[in-house]
Scaffold this motif. Structure first.
Motif, PDB file in Angstrom:
ATOM      1  N   SER A  21       0.982  -1.118   0.276  1.00 24.58           N
ATOM      2  CA  SER A  21       0.080  -0.069   0.120  1.00 24.58           C
ATOM      3  C   SER A  21       0.815   1.134  -0.065  1.00 24.58           C
ATOM      4  O   SER A  21       0.352   2.363  -0.643  1.00 24.58           O
ATOM      5  CB  SER A  21      -1.036   0.030   1.405  1.00 24.58           C
ATOM      6  N   MET A  22       1.901   1.320   0.620  1.00 25.58           N
ATOM      7  CA  MET A  22       2.766   2.494   0.612  1.00 25.58           C
ATOM      8  C   MET A  22       3.640   2.695  -0.618  1.00 25.58           C
ATOM      9  O   MET A  22       4.060   3.802  -0.983  1.00 25.58           O
ATOM     10  CB  MET A  22       4.001   2.307   1.839  1.00 25.58           C
ATOM     11  N   GLU A  23       3.906   1.613  -1.179  1.00 26.31           N
ATOM     12  CA  GLU A  23       4.633   1.805  -2.600  1.00 26.31           C
ATOM     13  C   GLU A  23       3.770   2.608  -3.600  1.00 26.31           C
ATOM     14  O   GLU A  23       3.967   3.224  -4.276  1.00 26.31           O
ATOM     15  CB  GLU A  23       5.111   0.436  -3.169  1.00 26.31           C
ATOM     16  N   ALA A  24       2.400   1.934  -3.502  1.00 28.30           N
ATOM     17  CA  ALA A  24       1.452   2.601  -4.408  1.00 28.30           C
ATOM     18  C   ALA A  24       1.049   3.949  -3.972  1.00 28.30           C
ATOM     19  O   ALA A  24       0.762   4.824  -4.705  1.00 28.30           O
ATOM     20  CB  ALA A  24       0.057   1.575  -4.473  1.00 28.30           C
ATOM     21  N   SER A  29       0.906   9.391  -5.232  1.00 31.21           N
ATOM     22  CA  SER A  29       0.850  10.930  -4.645  1.00 31.21           C
ATOM     23  C   SER A  29       1.707  11.565  -5.743  1.00 31.21           C
ATOM     24  O   SER A  29       1.434  12.913  -6.007  1.00 31.21           O
ATOM     25  CB  SER A  29       1.227  10.919  -3.318  1.00 31.21           C
ATOM     26  N   LYS A  30       2.991  10.978  -6.163  1.00 29.35           N
ATOM     27  CA  LYS A  30       3.766  11.640  -7.057  1.00 29.35           C
ATOM     28  C   LYS A  30       3.063  11.914  -8.411  1.00 29.35           C
ATOM     29  O   LYS A  30       3.369  12.860  -9.176  1.00 29.35           O
ATOM     30  CB  LYS A  30       5.091  10.754  -7.408  1.00 29.35           C
ATOM     31  N   ARG A  31       1.913  11.363  -8.776  1.00 29.21           N
ATOM     32  CA  ARG A  31       1.331  11.662 -10.061  1.00 29.21           C
ATOM     33  C   ARG A  31       0.129  12.547  -9.853  1.00 29.21           C
ATOM     34  O   ARG A  31      -0.747  12.862 -10.514  1.00 29.21           O
ATOM     35  CB  ARG A  31       0.779  10.445 -10.546  1.00 29.21           C
ATOM     36  N   GLY A  32       0.024  13.055  -8.618  1.00 29.47           N
ATOM     37  CA  GLY A  32      -0.961  14.307  -7.902  1.00 29.47           C
ATOM     38  C   GLY A  32      -2.254  13.728  -7.740  1.00 29.47           C
ATOM     39  O   GLY A  32      -3.306  14.326  -7.496  1.00 29.47           O
ATOM     40  N   TYR A  33      -2.535  12.260  -7.276  1.00 30.60           N
ATOM     41  CA  TYR A  33      -3.770  11.914  -6.986  1.00 30.60           C
ATOM     42  C   TYR A  33      -3.899  12.183  -5.479  1.00 30.60           C
ATOM     43  O   TYR A  33      -2.899  12.203  -4.648  1.00 30.60           O
ATOM     44  CB  TYR A  33      -3.557  10.042  -7.133  1.00 30.60           C
ATOM     45  N   ASN A  34      -5.291  12.117  -5.141  1.00 31.66           N
ATOM     46  CA  ASN A  34      -5.662  12.400  -3.865  1.00 31.66           C
ATOM     47  C   ASN A  34      -5.795  10.923  -3.313  1.00 31.66           C
ATOM     48  O   ASN A  34      -6.628  10.328  -3.511  1.00 31.66           O
ATOM     49  CB  ASN A  34      -7.265  12.874  -3.863  1.00 31.66           C
ATOM     50  N   VAL A  35      -4.707  10.515  -2.776  1.00 31.98           N
ATOM     51  CA  VAL A  35      -4.588   9.246  -2.033  1.00 31.98           C
ATOM     52  C   VAL A  35      -4.141   9.012  -0.442  1.00 31.98           C
ATOM     53  O   VAL A  35      -3.431   9.761   0.013  1.00 31.98           O
ATOM     54  CB  VAL A  35      -3.475   8.333  -2.879  1.00 31.98           C
ATOM     55  N   ILE A 152       5.816  -3.580  -8.960  1.00 29.11           N
ATOM     56  CA  ILE A 152       4.779  -4.018 -10.110  1.00 29.11           C
ATOM     57  C   ILE A 152       3.524  -3.559  -9.859  1.00 29.11           C
ATOM     58  O   ILE A 152       2.884  -3.011 -10.504  1.00 29.11           O
ATOM     59  CB  ILE A 152       5.242  -5.443 -10.575  1.00 29.11           C
ATOM     60  N   GLY A 153       3.205  -3.965  -8.541  1.00 25.16           N
ATOM     61  CA  GLY A 153       1.775  -3.662  -8.057  1.00 25.16           C
ATOM     62  C   GLY A 153       1.397  -2.047  -8.141  1.00 25.16           C
ATOM     63  O   GLY A 153       0.433  -1.713  -8.457  1.00 25.16           O
TER      64      GLY A 153
END
Length: 196
Positions: A21-24, A29-35, A152-153
């Motif tokens: 979950s932390m890798e994702a 977050s680096k791609r600007g998603y509200n995560v 990969i996930g």
């Protein structure tokens, strides 16, 4: 990325809120998603010196405290197996692991990393009091709990998030999106809708 990425919120959930979950979370977050990211376990488990002796922490233990604890125990082992590197990444993202069951925030999309976690998220929704019947799409992508698979996930979850968030009508389009995504992911995808 479309505007949708900033308006929809996504949660990524594994068992201990450490690796997958932390890798994702980092990736999205680096791609600007509200995560945000979470774990569903009752405790946080990290590999120990032997398989039968994991390092077990409470969810209130910070990533920094875990890092320092493992540095005291065996810095060479935990550097070699990548755990210190992982904890270092985690503590740059947020202070400590969070339990999904304790979160009151609402998400449009909740992506789990294994079927057992998917079941725990659905179970949690079933015990919650319904408020406004806002739908949450719960999607499972099986990701083994090791560093390589977590990377990969994270790519797979990012691809899926892009597809979902480009939709103008997620509730209507999601089945089709997941049908397109499943052969690309080369792993079975589970999906259900729960309500807040």
């Amino acid at each position: 990325m479309t505007d949708g990425g900033s308006t929809l919120s996504v949660a990524v959930v594994c068992s201990s809120n450490q690796n997958r979950s932390m890798e994702a979370h980092s990736f999205l977050s680096k791609r600007g998603y509200n995560v945000r990211s979470f774990g569903t376990g009752s405790q946080v488990k990290l590999p120990g010196a032997t398989l039968d002796k994991p390092n077990i922490y409470d969810f209130n233990t910070t990533y920094d405290e875990m890092y320092r604890d493992l540095m005291r125990k065996d810095p060479e082992l935990y550097t070699q197996n990548g755990i210190l590197h992982m904890l270092d990444r985690n503590r740059r993202i947020k202070p400590m692991p969070e339990r999904f069951q304790a979160c009151k925030e609402k998400f449009n999309v909740i992506i789990t990393c294994e079927e057992r976690v998917y079941d725990q998220v659905i179970e949690d929704f079933e015990t919650r009091e319904k408020e406004d019947m806002q739908p949450a799409h719960i999607i499972n992508i099986d990701i083994q709990d090791n560093h390589e698979e977590a990377t990969i996930g994270a790519f797979l979850i990012s691809d899926l998030a892009t597809m979902l968030f480009e939709s103008d009508d997620l509730d209507n389009d999601i089945d089709e999106i997941l049908q397109d995504f499943e052969p690309r992911a080369r792993r079975p995808i589970l999906h259900t809708v729960c309500f807040y």
